[in-house]
Scaffold this motif. Structure first.
Motif, PDB file in Angstrom:
ATOM      1  N   ASP A   1       1.082  -1.380   0.084  1.00 34.82           N
ATOM      2  CA  ASP A   1      -0.024   0.246  -0.007  1.00 34.82           C
ATOM      3  C   ASP A   1       0.977   1.247  -0.341  1.00 34.82           C
ATOM      4  O   ASP A   1       0.727   2.274  -0.945  1.00 34.82           O
ATOM      5  CB  ASP A   1      -1.146   0.248   1.508  1.00 34.82           C
ATOM      6  N   ASP A   2       2.526   1.051   0.542  1.00 35.60           N
ATOM      7  CA  ASP A   2       2.421   2.604   1.107  1.00 35.60           C
ATOM      8  C   ASP A   2       3.490   2.795  -0.586  1.00 35.60           C
ATOM      9  O   ASP A   2       3.376   3.758  -0.830  1.00 35.60           O
ATOM     10  CB  ASP A   2       3.906   2.284   1.841  1.00 35.60           C
ATOM     11  N   ALA A   3       3.670   1.644  -1.096  1.00 36.53           N
ATOM     12  CA  ALA A   3       4.625   1.732  -2.270  1.00 36.53           C
ATOM     13  C   ALA A   3       3.300   2.235  -3.680  1.00 36.53           C
ATOM     14  O   ALA A   3       4.281   3.108  -4.274  1.00 36.53           O
ATOM     15  CB  ALA A   3       5.022  -0.176  -3.002  1.00 36.53           C
ATOM     16  N   THR A   4       2.280   1.878  -3.593  1.00 35.19           N
ATOM     17  CA  THR A   4       1.355   2.151  -4.321  1.00 35.19           C
ATOM     18  C   THR A   4       0.480   4.159  -4.052  1.00 35.19           C
ATOM     19  O   THR A   4       0.937   4.674  -5.324  1.00 35.19           O
ATOM     20  CB  THR A   4      -0.124   1.959  -3.718  1.00 35.19           C
ATOM     21  N   LEU A   5       1.091   3.924  -3.106  1.00 38.76           N
ATOM     22  CA  LEU A   5       0.697   5.709  -2.802  1.00 38.76           C
ATOM     23  C   LEU A   5       2.218   6.657  -2.959  1.00 38.76           C
ATOM     24  O   LEU A   5       1.899   7.748  -3.533  1.00 38.76           O
ATOM     25  CB  LEU A   5       0.310   5.999  -0.995  1.00 38.76           C
TER      26      LEU A   5
END
Length: 135
Positions: free
Chosen positions: A6-10
């Protein structure tokens, strides 16, 4: 592991926004980020609008129109999609009635949208100046 993903997507979304803010020179890089996210998660309205914005930055208005039509098929009243469609249609020199239809849809679905407010203010200014000139 999901949190890291999720952090990578953000981070990817934020990076793509920064790339777009740098203008047409980096629009292709932003386009690839949005395209990858669209393939990974599916083409959401947000991703389709951002793909369209990248295409417009690169002068690819026909491709932007396709992105926006797909976004409108998902949500016909999304204000961001409608505002982007108005701009895209103007660049494609579409018929005034086509553009007016999108303006009407945007005014109806989001009367306080910033695009509508600026458009209405410009219309009032034009009408005021036209009235002064006709005296």
């Amino acid at each position: 592991m999901q949190r890291i993903d999720d952090d990578a997507t953000l981070t990817q979304l934020a990076n793509a926004e920064v790339l777009m803010a740098k203008g047409s020179a980096k629009a292709q890089d932003a386009f690839y980020v949005y395209q990858d996210l669209s393939e990974k998660y599916g083409p959401s309205g947000l991703l389709l609008n951002n793909l369209a914005a990248c295409n417009m930055l690169m002068g690819k208005y026909d491709e932007a129109e396709q992105n926006l039509q797909e976004a409108l098929s998902k949500s016909a009243t999304d204000p961001t999609t409608l505002a982007n469609a108005i701009v895209c249609m103007q660049h494609l020199k579409k018929a005034p009635d086509v553009i007016a239809r999108y303006v009407t849809q945007l005014r109806t679905s989001a009367p306080t949208h910033p695009w509508v407010e600026v458009y209405d203010a410009n219309e009032r200014s034009f009408d005021r100046f036209a009235a002064q000139l006709s005296r």
